[in-house]
Design a protein around this motif. Structure first.
Motif, PDB file in Angstrom:
ATOM      1  N   GLY A   6      -2.647  35.978 -19.332  1.00 49.67           N
ATOM      2  CA  GLY A   6      -3.742  35.312 -18.618  1.00 49.67           C
ATOM      3  C   GLY A   6      -5.025  35.225 -19.426  1.00 49.67           C
ATOM      4  O   GLY A   6      -5.731  34.214 -19.390  1.00 49.67           O
ATOM      5  N   ILE A   7      -5.337  36.274 -20.183  1.00 51.10           N
ATOM      6  CA  ILE A   7      -6.552  36.270 -21.004  1.00 51.10           C
ATOM      7  C   ILE A   7      -6.397  35.318 -22.186  1.00 51.10           C
ATOM      8  O   ILE A   7      -7.309  34.541 -22.490  1.00 51.10           O
ATOM      9  N   ASN A   8      -5.251  35.341 -22.844  1.00 49.94           N
ATOM     10  CA  ASN A   8      -5.039  34.437 -23.972  1.00 49.94           C
ATOM     11  C   ASN A   8      -5.030  32.981 -23.533  1.00 49.94           C
ATOM     12  O   ASN A   8      -5.549  32.113 -24.238  1.00 49.94           O
ATOM     13  N   PHE A   9      -4.486  32.706 -22.364  1.00 46.71           N
ATOM     14  CA  PHE A   9      -4.523  31.350 -21.825  1.00 46.71           C
ATOM     15  C   PHE A   9      -5.967  30.917 -21.589  1.00 46.71           C
ATOM     16  O   PHE A   9      -6.367  29.812 -21.958  1.00 46.71           O
ATOM     17  N   GLY A  10      -6.764  31.803 -20.990  1.00 46.86           N
ATOM     18  CA  GLY A  10      -8.167  31.495 -20.733  1.00 46.86           C
ATOM     19  C   GLY A  10      -8.939  31.210 -22.003  1.00 46.86           C
ATOM     20  O   GLY A  10      -9.758  30.292 -22.056  1.00 46.86           O
ATOM     21  N   LYS A  11      -8.663  31.983 -23.055  1.00 50.49           N
ATOM     22  CA  LYS A  11      -9.326  31.753 -24.341  1.00 50.49           C
ATOM     23  C   LYS A  11      -8.933  30.397 -24.919  1.00 50.49           C
ATOM     24  O   LYS A  11      -9.781  29.640 -25.389  1.00 50.49           O
ATOM     25  N   LYS A  12      -7.649  30.088 -24.880  1.00 51.34           N
ATOM     26  CA  LYS A  12      -7.158  28.819 -25.441  1.00 51.34           C
ATOM     27  C   LYS A  12      -7.695  27.617 -24.664  1.00 51.34           C
ATOM     28  O   LYS A  12      -7.936  26.559 -25.234  1.00 51.34           O
TER      29      LYS A  12
ATOM     30  N   ASN B 201     -10.549  27.598 -23.137  1.00 50.47           N
ATOM     31  CA  ASN B 201     -12.017  27.697 -23.127  1.00 50.47           C
ATOM     32  C   ASN B 201     -12.588  27.808 -21.714  1.00 50.47           C
ATOM     33  O   ASN B 201     -13.543  27.126 -21.358  1.00 50.47           O
ATOM     34  N   ILE B 202     -11.998  28.669 -20.914  1.00 51.13           N
ATOM     35  CA  ILE B 202     -12.465  28.876 -19.545  1.00 51.13           C
ATOM     36  C   ILE B 202     -13.697  29.764 -19.584  1.00 51.13           C
ATOM     37  O   ILE B 202     -13.676  30.861 -20.149  1.00 51.13           O
ATOM     38  N   GLU B 203     -14.780  29.290 -18.975  1.00 47.68           N
ATOM     39  CA  GLU B 203     -16.028  30.059 -18.970  1.00 47.68           C
ATOM     40  C   GLU B 203     -15.945  31.202 -17.966  1.00 47.68           C
ATOM     41  O   GLU B 203     -15.141  31.199 -17.052  1.00 47.68           O
ATOM     42  N   GLY B 204     -16.850  32.151 -18.143  1.00 46.72           N
ATOM     43  CA  GLY B 204     -16.899  33.293 -17.230  1.00 46.72           C
ATOM     44  C   GLY B 204     -15.716  34.207 -17.458  1.00 46.72           C
ATOM     45  O   GLY B 204     -15.440  34.610 -18.567  1.00 46.72           O
ATOM     46  N   SER B 205     -14.995  34.493 -16.399  1.00 45.55           N
ATOM     47  CA  SER B 205     -13.799  35.321 -16.508  1.00 45.55           C
ATOM     48  C   SER B 205     -12.737  34.549 -17.270  1.00 45.55           C
ATOM     49  O   SER B 205     -12.306  33.494 -16.848  1.00 45.55           O
TER      50      SER B 205
ATOM     51  N   GLY C 239      -2.147  30.422 -16.523  1.00 44.52           N
ATOM     52  CA  GLY C 239      -1.422  30.737 -17.750  1.00 44.52           C
ATOM     53  C   GLY C 239      -0.192  31.585 -17.483  1.00 44.52           C
ATOM     54  O   GLY C 239       0.880  31.367 -18.067  1.00 44.52           O
ATOM     55  N   VAL C 240      -0.323  32.565 -16.598  1.00 44.46           N
ATOM     56  CA  VAL C 240       0.807  33.416 -16.220  1.00 44.46           C
ATOM     57  C   VAL C 240       1.858  32.573 -15.510  1.00 44.46           C
ATOM     58  O   VAL C 240       3.061  32.690 -15.785  1.00 44.46           O
ATOM     59  N   ARG C 241       1.417  31.715 -14.611  1.00 49.26           N
ATOM     60  CA  ARG C 241       2.326  30.842 -13.869  1.00 49.26           C
ATOM     61  C   ARG C 241       3.157  29.985 -14.828  1.00 49.26           C
ATOM     62  O   ARG C 241       4.386  29.898 -14.714  1.00 49.26           O
TER      63      ARG C 241
ATOM     64  N   ASP D 125      -7.666  31.655 -10.142  1.00 52.15           N
ATOM     65  CA  ASP D 125      -6.421  30.903 -10.177  1.00 52.15           C
ATOM     66  C   ASP D 125      -6.766  29.431 -10.049  1.00 52.15           C
ATOM     67  O   ASP D 125      -7.515  29.041  -9.157  1.00 52.15           O
ATOM     68  N   GLY D 126      -6.232  28.626 -10.953  1.00 52.67           N
ATOM     69  CA  GLY D 126      -6.504  27.195 -10.942  1.00 52.67           C
ATOM     70  C   GLY D 126      -7.498  26.822 -12.019  1.00 52.67           C
ATOM     71  O   GLY D 126      -8.314  27.640 -12.439  1.00 52.67           O
ATOM     72  N   LEU D 127      -7.395  25.567 -12.477  1.00 49.80           N
ATOM     73  CA  LEU D 127      -8.266  25.119 -13.562  1.00 49.80           C
ATOM     74  C   LEU D 127      -9.432  24.266 -13.078  1.00 49.80           C
ATOM     75  O   LEU D 127     -10.562  24.475 -13.484  1.00 49.80           O
TER      76      LEU D 127
END
Length: 135
Positions: free
Chosen positions: A44-50, A52-56, A62-64, A90-92
């Motif tokens: 989930g964290i690596n997906f967020g980095k890739k 470029n999700i702001e905040g958390s 990504g897990v889904r 959860d959700g983009l």
């Protein structure tokens, strides 16, 4: 083998010796190539980095996607690892905060191991330790 039985070896020891070492771990247990252990936090964290999700940076999307690919495309069984009471988006497009593992992800998994949270710098990798234990 008959020779192993003649030496007084247990049936399990004889069976382990007959197996290829490539198919077993160093204790003779067979590998289960149809199951995979996934550290949901790392995914989930690596997906967020890739993305470029702001905040958390963690996002359940990504897990889904990971679990869906493993179960539907590769036909594997998934064991998920996550901290207890994990709160994350959860959700983009219109993310919502979710407490715990979303139901659809939980249903795709064989099981989910929820790691207790501990306080202290030496416990920061408790999720990684649980992932290794489950594997």
């Amino acid at each position: 083998s008959q020779a192993g039985a003649a030496r007084g070896e247990t049936p399990a020891a004889v069976e382990r010796a007959a197996s290829s070492s490539d198919d077993c771990d160093n204790e003779g247990r067979p590998y289960n190539m149809g199951m995979v252990v996934v550290n949901f936090i790392n995914v989930g964290i690596n997906f967020g980095k890739k993305m470029n999700i702001e905040g958390s940076r963690f996002n359940w999307e990504g897990v889904r996607r990971c679990v869906k690919h493993l179960t539907e495309e590769l036909k594997m069984k998934v064991v998920g690892v996550i901290f207890e009471n994990w709160r994350a988006n959860d959700g983009l497009e219109n993310p919502i905060e979710v407490n715990g593992v979303p139901t659809d992800i939980r249903q795709m998994c064989e099981s989910i191991e929820e790691t207790p949270r501990s306080i202290g710098a030496h416990q920061r990798s408790a999720d990684d330790e649980m992932t290794i234990k489950c594997a």
